[in-house]
Every structure is written in C-alpha cells, then in structure tokens.
Design an enzyme around this catalytic site. Sequence first.
Site, PDB file in Angstrom:
ATOM      1  CB  THR A 123      26.757  43.365  77.917  1.00  0.00           C
ATOM      2  OG1 THR A 123      25.744  42.451  78.366  1.00  0.00           O
ATOM      3  CG2 THR A 123      27.911  42.526  77.353  1.00  0.00           C
ATOM      4  CD  GLU A 125      24.151  37.610  78.714  1.00  0.00           C
ATOM      5  OE1 GLU A 125      24.625  36.522  78.357  1.00  0.00           O
ATOM      6  OE2 GLU A 125      23.194  37.686  79.498  1.00  0.00           O
ATOM      7  CE1 TYR A 147      26.334  40.913  72.609  1.00  0.00           C
ATOM      8  CE2 TYR A 147      25.973  40.253  74.890  1.00  0.00           C
ATOM      9  CZ  TYR A 147      25.963  41.227  73.908  1.00  0.00           C
ATOM     10  OH  TYR A 147      25.607  42.522  74.226  1.00  0.00           O
ATOM     11  CE  LYS A 151      28.538  43.865  73.050  1.00  0.00           C
ATOM     12  NZ  LYS A 151      28.496  45.301  72.769  1.00  0.00           N
TER      13      LYS A 151
HETATM   14  P1  NAP Z   1      20.473  46.261  68.552  1.00  0.00           P
HETATM   15  O1  NAP Z   1      19.109  46.856  68.584  1.00  0.00           O
HETATM   16  O2  NAP Z   1      20.649  44.854  68.118  1.00  0.00           O
HETATM   17  O3  NAP Z   1      21.379  47.189  67.594  1.00  0.00           O
HETATM   18  C1  NAP Z   1      22.631  46.770  67.149  1.00  0.00           C
HETATM   19  C2  NAP Z   1      23.165  47.772  66.135  1.00  0.00           C
HETATM   20  O4  NAP Z   1      24.466  47.326  65.703  1.00  0.00           O
HETATM   21  C3  NAP Z   1      22.311  47.921  64.868  1.00  0.00           C
HETATM   22  O5  NAP Z   1      22.299  49.278  64.487  1.00  0.00           O
HETATM   23  C4  NAP Z   1      23.097  47.106  63.829  1.00  0.00           C
HETATM   24  O6  NAP Z   1      22.916  47.555  62.523  1.00  0.00           O
HETATM   25  C5  NAP Z   1      24.520  47.419  64.280  1.00  0.00           C
HETATM   26  N1  NAP Z   1      25.510  46.474  63.758  1.00  0.00           N
HETATM   27  C6  NAP Z   1      25.491  45.127  63.859  1.00  0.00           C
HETATM   28  N2  NAP Z   1      26.573  44.618  63.263  1.00  0.00           N
HETATM   29  C7  NAP Z   1      27.291  45.658  62.770  1.00  0.00           C
HETATM   30  C8  NAP Z   1      28.506  45.773  62.028  1.00  0.00           C
HETATM   31  N3  NAP Z   1      29.208  44.703  61.660  1.00  0.00           N
HETATM   32  N4  NAP Z   1      28.942  47.008  61.694  1.00  0.00           N
HETATM   33  C9  NAP Z   1      28.215  48.104  62.019  1.00  0.00           C
HETATM   34  N5  NAP Z   1      27.062  48.056  62.697  1.00  0.00           N
HETATM   35  C10 NAP Z   1      26.614  46.846  63.070  1.00  0.00           C
HETATM   36  O7  NAP Z   1      21.182  46.399  69.980  1.00  0.00           O
HETATM   37  P2  NAP Z   1      20.813  47.339  71.230  1.00  0.00           P
HETATM   38  O8  NAP Z   1      19.900  46.610  72.117  1.00  0.00           O
HETATM   39  O9  NAP Z   1      20.470  48.696  70.741  1.00  0.00           O
HETATM   40  O10 NAP Z   1      22.220  47.367  71.985  1.00  0.00           O
HETATM   41  C11 NAP Z   1      23.183  48.384  71.712  1.00  0.00           C
HETATM   42  C12 NAP Z   1      24.541  47.905  72.191  1.00  0.00           C
HETATM   43  O11 NAP Z   1      24.498  47.681  73.598  1.00  0.00           O
HETATM   44  C13 NAP Z   1      25.021  46.596  71.598  1.00  0.00           C
HETATM   45  O12 NAP Z   1      26.437  46.666  71.485  1.00  0.00           O
HETATM   46  C14 NAP Z   1      24.649  45.551  72.638  1.00  0.00           C
HETATM   47  O13 NAP Z   1      25.494  44.432  72.529  1.00  0.00           O
HETATM   48  C15 NAP Z   1      24.878  46.340  73.896  1.00  0.00           C
HETATM   49  N6  NAP Z   1      24.075  45.977  75.066  1.00  0.00           N
HETATM   50  C16 NAP Z   1      22.729  45.890  74.973  1.00  0.00           C
HETATM   51  C17 NAP Z   1      21.983  45.636  76.104  1.00  0.00           C
HETATM   52  C18 NAP Z   1      20.471  45.557  76.065  1.00  0.00           C
HETATM   53  O14 NAP Z   1      19.875  45.025  77.012  1.00  0.00           O
HETATM   54  N7  NAP Z   1      19.821  46.110  75.040  1.00  0.00           N
HETATM   55  C19 NAP Z   1      22.616  45.481  77.350  1.00  0.00           C
HETATM   56  C20 NAP Z   1      24.008  45.611  77.399  1.00  0.00           C
HETATM   57  C21 NAP Z   1      24.730  45.883  76.259  1.00  0.00           C
HETATM   58  P3  NAP Z   1      21.822  46.884  61.517  1.00  0.00           P
HETATM   59  O15 NAP Z   1      20.568  47.675  61.722  1.00  0.00           O
HETATM   60  O16 NAP Z   1      22.442  47.099  60.188  1.00  0.00           O
HETATM   61  O17 NAP Z   1      21.688  45.439  61.886  1.00  0.00           O
HETATM   62  O1  F7E Z   2      17.069  36.554  77.069  1.00  0.00           O
HETATM   63  C1  F7E Z   2      15.470  33.574  78.548  1.00  0.00           C
HETATM   64  C2  F7E Z   2      16.868  33.443  77.995  1.00  0.00           C
HETATM   65  O2  F7E Z   2      17.425  37.075  74.677  1.00  0.00           O
HETATM   66  C3  F7E Z   2      16.784  36.821  78.420  1.00  0.00           C
HETATM   67  C4  F7E Z   2      20.854  41.367  74.993  1.00  0.00           C
HETATM   68  O3  F7E Z   2      20.413  42.679  74.855  1.00  0.00           O
HETATM   69  O4  F7E Z   2      20.746  41.487  77.378  1.00  0.00           O
HETATM   70  C5  F7E Z   2      20.264  40.765  76.261  1.00  0.00           C
HETATM   71  O5  F7E Z   2      20.664  39.406  76.351  1.00  0.00           O
HETATM   72  C6  F7E Z   2      16.555  35.515  79.171  1.00  0.00           C
HETATM   73  C7  F7E Z   2      17.600  34.434  78.885  1.00  0.00           C
HETATM   74  O6  F7E Z   2      18.329  38.624  76.475  1.00  0.00           O
HETATM   75  C8  F7E Z   2      13.230  32.722  75.853  1.00  0.00           C
HETATM   76  O7  F7E Z   2      17.329  32.091  78.099  1.00  0.00           O
HETATM   77  C9  F7E Z   2      13.455  32.207  77.939  1.00  0.00           C
HETATM   78  O8  F7E Z   2      17.953  33.802  80.092  1.00  0.00           O
HETATM   79  O9  F7E Z   2      15.933  38.572  76.034  1.00  0.00           O
HETATM   80  P1  F7E Z   2      17.118  37.711  75.974  1.00  0.00           P
HETATM   81  P2  F7E Z   2      19.775  38.289  77.063  1.00  0.00           P
HETATM   82  O10 F7E Z   2      20.267  36.988  76.597  1.00  0.00           O
HETATM   83  O11 F7E Z   2      19.728  38.541  78.525  1.00  0.00           O
HETATM   84  C10 F7E Z   2      22.162  41.517  77.543  1.00  0.00           C
HETATM   85  C11 F7E Z   2      22.476  42.381  78.746  1.00  0.00           C
HETATM   86  C12 F7E Z   2      22.888  41.906  76.318  1.00  0.00           C
HETATM   87  O12 F7E Z   2      23.964  42.491  76.366  1.00  0.00           O
HETATM   88  C13 F7E Z   2      22.382  41.351  75.028  1.00  0.00           C
HETATM   89  O13 F7E Z   2      22.848  42.117  73.924  1.00  0.00           O
HETATM   90  O14 F7E Z   2      15.305  34.970  78.758  1.00  0.00           O
HETATM   91  N1  F7E Z   2      14.422  33.092  77.633  1.00  0.00           N
HETATM   92  N2  F7E Z   2      12.713  31.970  76.862  1.00  0.00           N
HETATM   93  C14 F7E Z   2      14.316  33.431  76.350  1.00  0.00           C
HETATM   94  N3  F7E Z   2      15.028  34.289  75.599  1.00  0.00           N
HETATM   95  C15 F7E Z   2      14.644  34.449  74.303  1.00  0.00           C
HETATM   96  N4  F7E Z   2      15.305  35.330  73.535  1.00  0.00           N
HETATM   97  N5  F7E Z   2      13.583  33.749  73.775  1.00  0.00           N
HETATM   98  C16 F7E Z   2      12.845  32.869  74.511  1.00  0.00           C
HETATM   99  O15 F7E Z   2      11.906  32.276  74.007  1.00  0.00           O
END
Ligand code: NAP
Ligand code: F7E
Length: 343
Positions: A123, A125, A147, A151
């Site tokens: 990620t 992050e 987090y 990661k």
């Molecule tokens: P998400 O919607 O939160 O999905 C997370 C998945 O992980 C769910 O299926 C959840 O299952 C499963 N999980 C959580 N804890 C687990 C455990 N202990 N054992 C087995 N499964 C578990 O996340 P996403 O947005 O699809 O992201 C997919 C991956 O990409 C994650 O690793 C995230 O950190 C990474 N990532 C996301 C982004 C983004 O912007 N979306 C960017 C960079 C990296 P349940 O349904 O049971 O909770």
């Molecule tokens: O926050 C700001 C907050 O929670 C984005 C995950 O998929 O992407 C995601 O992480 C920004 C941050 O995503 C609110 O402070 C303001 O700066 O949507 P977010 P994230 O933290 O960027 C990365 C790539 C991952 O890997 C993660 O799994 O928005 N922000 N106001 C807020 N954020 C939230 N959630 N709620 C607010 O009210």
Amino acid sequence: MKTALIAGVTGQDGSYLAELLLEKGYSVYGIIRRKSKADYGNAEHIKDKINFIYADMTDLVSLVNAMKVSQADEVYNLAAQSFVGTSWEQPIATANIDGFGVANMLEAIRTVKASARFYQASTSEMFGLVQEIPQTENTSFYPRSPYGVAKLYGHWITKNYRESYNLYACSGILFNHESERRGKEFVTRKITDAVARIKQGILNILELGNMDSKRDWGHAKDYVYAMWLMLQQEKPDDYVIATNETRSVREFVETAFNYVDIKIAWEGSGVDEIGRDAIAGRTIVKVNPKFFRPAEVEALLGNPAKAEKELGWKRKITFPELVRRMVGNDMALVANELNCRKL
Ligand code: NAP
Ligand code: F7E
C-alpha cells in the site's frame, strides 16, 4: 483451467478480482472467516461460483489447509484489517493480520506448493510521510500508522521469501482505490453516502476530519486487473499502481455534491471550516476533530510508469467517472431504503 486462492474475497478488491478470474475461466477458492451469521460481504452475488474455505490470516494451520485443499496456482493475499483509523485502536491485531499474516501465507505456500505464484496487497500508506514526490518503487518508506508499519513488514517478508526461496512473489504498491463496494468508514464512500442522504432529505450534515488531506484515487476494478497482470509475467517484481493525479478530500466533496446539483460555498478555516449549500444557504459540511488521526499522511501521488511500461497496465476509470459511479450508486441505494421504509 487455472486455480486461484483469494484471501479477502469478501472485501472490495477480493470481489472484483473474483469476478475477473471467473470471467477468465479460473476455478476460484476464497478464504472466509467464520462469523456468528454467515456473511459473504461483497461476494454475495457470486457466492455460488466460489469454493469457500474457512481460514484466518492469523492461523497458519488454516492457511496450510487452504493451500492443500485448493492446490492454487495463484494466491492473492487481499486480506487485511484495512482501515487506517482502526489500526490505532487495534495495533496488535492489525500487526498480526496485516504483518505476520503475510508470513503465515508465504509459509503455507512454501511448504504445500512452492510453485504457486503469490500477490501481496502492499500500500501507498508505506510511504506515509513522503520522502519524494511522486512516489515510485524506489521511494523510501516512512509509514505513519500501525497499519502502514504492519504492511511494511508484509511487503518486506514477501520480497525476502522471493529472494530466499525463489518464490514467484510480488507486491503491488497500490494507491487508494475506491468503488461502489467501498466500506462506508472510508472517506470517499462516507462522502458519497452522505451526499445521497442529504440530497434525499434524510441527513443534515456531513462531518469530516482533515479536508486538506490529498489522495491519488482510482477505481478498484482497474486495480485488480493490475494484480492479475503481475502474476502473469516471466519474473516476479513489485509495482506501483496509481493514477498520477492527486486531489484533496475537499475536492472530492465538491465533485460529489456537484453530481446532485449542489454547489458548495466554503467559509472559515481549520476546525471552523464549513461548507454551505450555495443556493439554499444552509450548512451541509463541517469539521469534527474526532475524525483527525494521531499522525496523518498529508499527500500521496503515485507514478505508475513502471507498471504501464512493463505490464501494459493503464487505468481506464477517471476521477470524475469514479465519483459519478459512487454517487449514482448511493443515490439508488438510499432511494431504495426510503421506498422500503414506506412499505
Ligand atoms: P476490505 O474491503 O477491507 O477487505 C478486507 C478483506 O480482508 C475482507 O474480505 C476481510 O474479511 C478480510 N480479512 C480481514 N481480516 C482477516 C483475517 N484475519 N483473516 C482472513 N481474512 C481477513 O479491503 P480492500 O479495500 O478490498 O483492500 C484489499 C487489500 O488491499 C487489503 O489488504 C488492503 O489493506 C490493501 N490495500 C487497499 C487499498 C485501497 O485503497 N482499497 C490500497 C492499498 C492496499 P471479512 O469480510 O470477514 O471482514
Ligand atoms: O482516508 C481523511 C483521512 O480512510 C483518506 C485504505 O484503503 O487507502 C486507504 O487508507 C484521507 C485521510 O483512506 C475523514 O484523514 C478526512 O487522510 O479513506 P481513508 P486511507 O487512510 O488513505 C490506503 C492506500 C490503504 O491501504 C488503506 O487500506 O481522508 N479524512 N475526513 C477522513 N477519512 C475518513 N475515513 N473519515 C473522515 O471523516
């Protein structure tokens, strides 16, 4: 027919990836956690096409079993405690799932089927307090949350197993990607859900944290295609997947309201900033410090040049189209909710 195992199949990315692999003719296995009430999450609509295996990233035995049962050719680890905010409340669980969980999966692969190809969901992050703009595969890491730290372990252990055991193991360093299936705690979906509720008269105010924060936002459907491409190459490698565009939370808010014909007029600054409906005059956006983070990632911007050149990957869904799809989806869901309430 190839076989894939997806950890995190019930999540946003897992469900899109499962659809892609099913379209490509894969036999798809998905890891699911046991819950008090059976719940297939985002994979509900394709649950009959997936072979589910109960397992958990923190339970090595269950992952060994998942590998034995699936005999997967490709393993995608998308499972994580993925919400940055919660990682301060549950730092140890986050480390166990997002960090050591990766080592568990790699060990399961190494001992059961070392020829399997492995994708790790790394990620942006990990860049945190960014050391370079834009961020590439060579930018130094500086995570800013439990987090991001967890990661980073997952990222390095993947690289280490590639170098130590010659596994075909890749990390995709994915920047934020959103969709109609995004969880409502993430800022984009929180905004589009609130826009739909405010427009349809069942919410007064959208409360947000840091609106100056900037992200490089793409659509999850484009990003899962990049994951698949990474596992189809001659040699395993790590790739940044991003749009090379960055926008603030405030710009996301403006764009989302624009799709329901509400123009925002901003007033004040810091915690006193508010957004008014420019025509009606009433306040519809305000800052609530409870959404601030103990340490913030202020701005992210990714350069996907390596993925574009070596994988032939290109994002298709633009920022305005992403927001349009999310707002349209939430408008329909809220309208449906209101209809159900009337019945
Ligand atoms: P998400 O919607 O939160 O999905 C997370 C998945 O992980 C769910 O299926 C959840 O299952 C499963 N999980 C959580 N804890 C687990 C455990 N202990 N054992 C087995 N499964 C578990 O996340 P996403 O947005 O699809 O992201 C997919 C991956 O990409 C994650 O690793 C995230 O950190 C990474 N990532 C996301 C982004 C983004 O912007 N979306 C960017 C960079 C990296 P349940 O349904 O049971 O909770
Ligand atoms: O926050 C700001 C907050 O929670 C984005 C995950 O998929 O992407 C995601 O992480 C920004 C941050 O995503 C609110 O402070 C303001 O700066 O949507 P977010 P994230 O933290 O960027 C990365 C790539 C991952 O890997 C993660 O799994 O928005 N922000 N106001 C807020 N954020 C939230 N959630 N709620 C607010 O009210």
